[in-house]
Scaffold this motif. Structure first.
Motif, PDB file in Angstrom:
ATOM      1  N   MET A   1       0.856  -1.168   0.000  1.00 13.39           N
ATOM      2  CA  MET A   1       0.000   0.000   0.000  1.00 13.39           C
ATOM      3  C   MET A   1       0.907   1.237   0.000  1.00 13.39           C
ATOM      4  O   MET A   1       1.852   1.326   0.777  1.00 13.39           O
ATOM      5  N   THR A   2       0.574   2.164  -0.846  1.00 11.83           N
ATOM      6  CA  THR A   2       1.358   3.395  -0.891  1.00 11.83           C
ATOM      7  C   THR A   2       1.024   4.271   0.315  1.00 11.83           C
ATOM      8  O   THR A   2      -0.038   4.128   0.933  1.00 11.83           O
ATOM      9  N   ALA A   3       1.939   5.183   0.612  1.00 13.48           N
ATOM     10  CA  ALA A   3       1.712   6.106   1.729  1.00 13.48           C
ATOM     11  C   ALA A   3       0.466   6.945   1.475  1.00 13.48           C
ATOM     12  O   ALA A   3      -0.315   7.218   2.394  1.00 13.48           O
ATOM     13  N   ARG A   4       0.256   7.343   0.244  1.00 16.18           N
ATOM     14  CA  ARG A   4      -0.915   8.158  -0.091  1.00 16.18           C
ATOM     15  C   ARG A   4      -2.210   7.387   0.159  1.00 16.18           C
ATOM     16  O   ARG A   4      -3.177   7.925   0.710  1.00 16.18           O
ATOM     17  N   THR A   5      -2.248   6.139  -0.247  1.00 18.69           N
ATOM     18  CA  THR A   5      -3.434   5.306  -0.025  1.00 18.69           C
ATOM     19  C   THR A   5      -3.687   5.121   1.463  1.00 18.69           C
ATOM     20  O   THR A   5      -4.809   5.243   1.934  1.00 18.69           O
ATOM     21  N   ARG A   6      -2.620   4.852   2.217  1.00 19.45           N
ATOM     22  CA  ARG A   6      -2.754   4.666   3.666  1.00 19.45           C
ATOM     23  C   ARG A   6      -3.295   5.925   4.322  1.00 19.45           C
ATOM     24  O   ARG A   6      -4.205   5.860   5.149  1.00 19.45           O
ATOM     25  N   ARG A   7      -2.748   7.099   3.955  1.00 24.63           N
ATOM     26  CA  ARG A   7      -3.223   8.365   4.530  1.00 24.63           C
ATOM     27  C   ARG A   7      -4.698   8.599   4.226  1.00 24.63           C
ATOM     28  O   ARG A   7      -5.428   9.143   5.041  1.00 24.63           O
ATOM     29  N   SER A   8      -5.142   8.181   3.047  1.00 22.84           N
ATOM     30  CA  SER A   8      -6.551   8.385   2.698  1.00 22.84           C
ATOM     31  C   SER A   8      -7.482   7.526   3.550  1.00 22.84           C
ATOM     32  O   SER A   8      -8.651   7.858   3.725  1.00 22.84           O
ATOM     33  N   LEU A   9      -6.983   6.436   4.085  1.00 19.68           N
ATOM     34  CA  LEU A   9      -7.789   5.547   4.928  1.00 19.68           C
ATOM     35  C   LEU A   9      -7.799   5.966   6.399  1.00 19.68           C
ATOM     36  O   LEU A   9      -8.744   5.691   7.127  1.00 19.68           O
ATOM     37  N   LEU A  10      -6.731   6.637   6.827  1.00 19.99           N
ATOM     38  CA  LEU A  10      -6.613   7.024   8.235  1.00 19.99           C
ATOM     39  C   LEU A  10      -7.723   7.984   8.635  1.00 19.99           C
ATOM     40  O   LEU A  10      -7.974   8.977   7.978  1.00 19.99           O
ATOM     41  N   GLY A  11      -8.375   7.665   9.731  1.00 18.60           N
ATOM     42  CA  GLY A  11      -9.436   8.522  10.250  1.00 18.60           C
ATOM     43  C   GLY A  11     -10.808   8.203   9.687  1.00 18.60           C
ATOM     44  O   GLY A  11     -11.811   8.536  10.286  1.00 18.60           O
ATOM     45  N   ARG A  12     -10.850   7.573   8.554  1.00 14.44           N
ATOM     46  CA  ARG A  12     -12.135   7.180   7.966  1.00 14.44           C
ATOM     47  C   ARG A  12     -12.369   5.688   8.143  1.00 14.44           C
ATOM     48  O   ARG A  12     -13.385   5.274   8.649  1.00 14.44           O
ATOM     49  N   ASP A  13     -11.401   4.893   7.711  1.00 15.02           N
ATOM     50  CA  ASP A  13     -11.526   3.444   7.779  1.00 15.02           C
ATOM     51  C   ASP A  13     -10.593   2.806   8.803  1.00 15.02           C
ATOM     52  O   ASP A  13     -10.801   1.685   9.208  1.00 15.02           O
ATOM     53  N   ILE A  14      -9.566   3.539   9.181  1.00 19.06           N
ATOM     54  CA  ILE A  14      -8.596   3.038  10.148  1.00 19.06           C
ATOM     55  C   ILE A  14      -8.518   4.044  11.288  1.00 19.06           C
ATOM     56  O   ILE A  14      -8.330   5.238  11.064  1.00 19.06           O
TER      57      ILE A  14
END
Length: 85
Positions: A1-14
């Motif tokens: 998983m790219t850093a950008r993808t991970r950041r997009s999930l943080l706070g919403r899904d993670i």
């Protein structure tokens, strides 16, 4: 998983629940600044909307005086404290 993808999930899904209370918040920034920064990352666009949401969240979990709490620095609260100083 790219850093950008991970950041997009943080706070919403993670979610993240820090386990070390003394290092969970930056002591040089207000509590409100830190929580509103996170709320901006998950899409709340204006400062007023972010601050209002932070107050709602603090009230929802039973913190006293949530509006005042946002203006405090982490060191101004005692462990397990439910109100701003």
């Amino acid at each position: 998983m790219t850093a950008r993808t991970r950041r997009s999930l943080l706070g919403r899904d993670i979610g993240f629940i820090p386990q070390e209370p003394m290092s969970a918040l930056n002591p040089s920034l207000t509590i409100g600044h830190q929580i509103c920064h996170h709320l901006a990352r998950i899409g709340l666009r204006t400062a007023k909307v972010r601050r209002d949401r932070a107050v709602e969240l603090f009230a929802e979990v039973g913190l006293d005086r949530p509006q005042a709490l946002l203006d405090n620095y982490p060191h101004q609260l005692s462990g397990g404290c439910c109100s701003g100083s």
